[in-house]
Design a protein around this motif. Structure first.
Motif, PDB file in Angstrom:
ATOM      1  N   TYR A  20       0.867  -1.126   0.205  1.00 10.80           N
ATOM      2  CA  TYR A  20       0.040  -0.172   0.125  1.00 10.80           C
ATOM      3  C   TYR A  20       0.789   1.210   0.018  1.00 10.80           C
ATOM      4  N   GLN A  21       2.025   1.488   0.783  1.00  8.47           N
ATOM      5  CA  GLN A  21       2.729   2.659   0.983  1.00  8.47           C
ATOM      6  C   GLN A  21       3.467   2.956  -0.258  1.00  8.47           C
ATOM      7  N   GLU A  22       3.971   1.610  -0.985  1.00  7.94           N
ATOM      8  CA  GLU A  22       4.742   1.707  -2.150  1.00  7.94           C
ATOM      9  C   GLU A  22       3.772   1.862  -3.455  1.00  7.94           C
ATOM     10  N   ASN A  23       2.437   1.808  -3.331  1.00 13.62           N
ATOM     11  CA  ASN A  23       1.590   1.507  -4.250  1.00 13.62           C
ATOM     12  C   ASN A  23       1.822   0.672  -5.332  1.00 13.62           C
ATOM     13  N   TYR A  24       2.333  -0.526  -5.043  1.00 15.61           N
ATOM     14  CA  TYR A  24       2.912  -1.543  -5.655  1.00 15.61           C
ATOM     15  C   TYR A  24       2.188  -1.884  -6.926  1.00 15.61           C
ATOM     16  N   LYS A  25       2.782  -1.963  -8.039  1.00 16.87           N
ATOM     17  CA  LYS A  25       1.802  -2.096  -9.277  1.00 16.87           C
ATOM     18  C   LYS A  25       0.681  -1.025  -9.601  1.00 16.87           C
ATOM     19  N   GLY A  26       0.832   0.049  -8.905  1.00 14.94           N
ATOM     20  CA  GLY A  26      -0.232   1.017  -9.189  1.00 14.94           C
ATOM     21  C   GLY A  26      -1.651   0.904  -8.753  1.00 14.94           C
ATOM     22  N   MET A  27      -1.814  -0.186  -7.691  1.00 13.15           N
ATOM     23  CA  MET A  27      -3.184  -0.641  -7.158  1.00 13.15           C
ATOM     24  C   MET A  27      -3.213  -0.299  -5.619  1.00 13.15           C
ATOM     25  N   LYS A  28      -3.072   0.814  -5.444  1.00 14.77           N
ATOM     26  CA  LYS A  28      -3.485   1.561  -3.996  1.00 14.77           C
ATOM     27  C   LYS A  28      -4.413   1.193  -3.474  1.00 14.77           C
ATOM     28  N   ASP A  29      -5.895   1.015  -4.337  1.00 12.07           N
ATOM     29  CA  ASP A  29      -7.205   0.863  -4.061  1.00 12.07           C
ATOM     30  C   ASP A  29      -7.293  -0.591  -3.552  1.00 12.07           C
ATOM     31  N   PHE A  30      -6.385  -1.496  -4.510  1.00  7.89           N
ATOM     32  CA  PHE A  30      -6.497  -2.714  -4.011  1.00  7.89           C
ATOM     33  C   PHE A  30      -5.803  -3.075  -2.742  1.00  7.89           C
ATOM     34  N   TRP A  31      -4.799  -2.402  -2.679  1.00 11.13           N
ATOM     35  CA  TRP A  31      -4.304  -2.696  -1.425  1.00 11.13           C
ATOM     36  C   TRP A  31      -4.850  -2.187  -0.187  1.00 11.13           C
ATOM     37  N   GLU A  32      -5.661  -1.180  -0.182  1.00  9.02           N
ATOM     38  CA  GLU A  32      -6.477  -0.822   0.823  1.00  9.02           C
ATOM     39  C   GLU A  32      -7.749  -1.767   1.222  1.00  9.02           C
ATOM     40  N   ALA A  33      -8.158  -2.079   0.220  1.00 10.62           N
ATOM     41  CA  ALA A  33      -9.347  -3.240   0.447  1.00 10.62           C
ATOM     42  C   ALA A  33      -8.902  -4.398   0.896  1.00 10.62           C
ATOM     43  N   THR A  34      -7.490  -4.932   0.492  1.00  8.87           N
ATOM     44  CA  THR A  34      -6.794  -6.128   1.043  1.00  8.87           C
ATOM     45  C   THR A  34      -6.805  -5.820   2.693  1.00  8.87           C
ATOM     46  N   LEU A  35      -6.034  -4.711   3.166  1.00  8.93           N
ATOM     47  CA  LEU A  35      -6.097  -4.241   4.529  1.00  8.93           C
ATOM     48  C   LEU A  35      -7.366  -4.130   5.283  1.00  8.93           C
ATOM     49  N   TYR A  36      -8.417  -3.589   4.784  1.00 10.53           N
ATOM     50  CA  TYR A  36      -9.611  -3.364   5.383  1.00 10.53           C
ATOM     51  C   TYR A  36     -10.840  -4.141   5.052  1.00 10.53           C
ATOM     52  N   GLY A  37     -10.739  -5.159   4.044  1.00  7.00           N
ATOM     53  CA  GLY A  37     -11.882  -5.523   3.454  1.00  7.00           C
ATOM     54  C   GLY A  37     -12.474  -4.893   2.209  1.00  7.00           C
ATOM     55  N   ARG A  38     -13.092  -5.670   1.435  1.00  6.85           N
ATOM     56  CA  ARG A  38     -13.936  -4.792   0.250  1.00  6.85           C
ATOM     57  C   ARG A  38     -14.871  -3.694   0.929  1.00  6.85           C
TER      58      ARG A  38
END
Length: 176
Positions: free
Chosen positions: A91-109
């Protein structure tokens, strides 16, 4: 018998697919926070893919204990969940430009009332608690394709004393 706990819409053939939400059409509906409706040592295998992060951590020991109770003497358990530290890093790195995905992975969809992540999950902590509950760790690492997800595979052995479990936890079979 085999159980797929917290199945949501992901059914596994040959398993009793269980979920708390009746709208997902699982084979059986019950909460993991109480006694499971199965006899002692009546289940050969339990899988729980991406469910424990949806349940407050103070219930996890109770759930593991209940899984232990229903598993046959050498029954198998497989858990998977997002590895918190990896997901935070991505999430912090915005890995693969998928910041929203990483946020959902951390907090659920957050698509349904049950689709929120409410606790941090780290494989080494899960492995230590499983050992304390009477499991032996067979694998503690990452999913082969989605490296941000952890997998812990174990089988039922004997219950340890607290001192034995802590000693064993120091040598848990977790990847670095």
């Amino acid at each position: 018998m085999k159980l797929n706990l917290g199945c949501g819409t992901n059914r596994i053939e040959g398993f009793i697919n269980v979920d708390i939400d009746p709208s997902v059409g699982a084979d059986e509906n019950f909460s993991l926070l109480g006694k499971f409706p199965y006899a002692d040592e009546s289940i050969a295998e339990v899988v729980a893919y991406h469910i424990l992060e949806h349940i407050p951590k103070h219930f996890h020991s109770q759930i593991y204990s209940e899984i232990y109770r229903v598993l046959e003497p050498t029954g198998k358990l497989t858990l998977s969940f997002p590895e918190w530290s990896t997901c935070v890093k991505y999430y912090q790195e915005n890995y693969k430009g998928m910041k929203d995905f990483w946020e959902a992975t951390l907090y659920g969809r957050q698509a349904t009332p049950h689709d929120f992540h409410v606790c941090i999950m780290e494989r080494d902590n899960v492995a230590r608690e499983l050992i304390r509950q009477g499991f032996e760790i067979d694998f503690c690492g990452t999913e082969p394709v989605e490296l941000h997800n952890a997998v812990v595979k174990a089988h039922k052995v004997k219950k340890y004393t607290y001192q034995e479990a802590m000693k064993e936890a120091l040598y848990a079979n977790c990847e670095s």
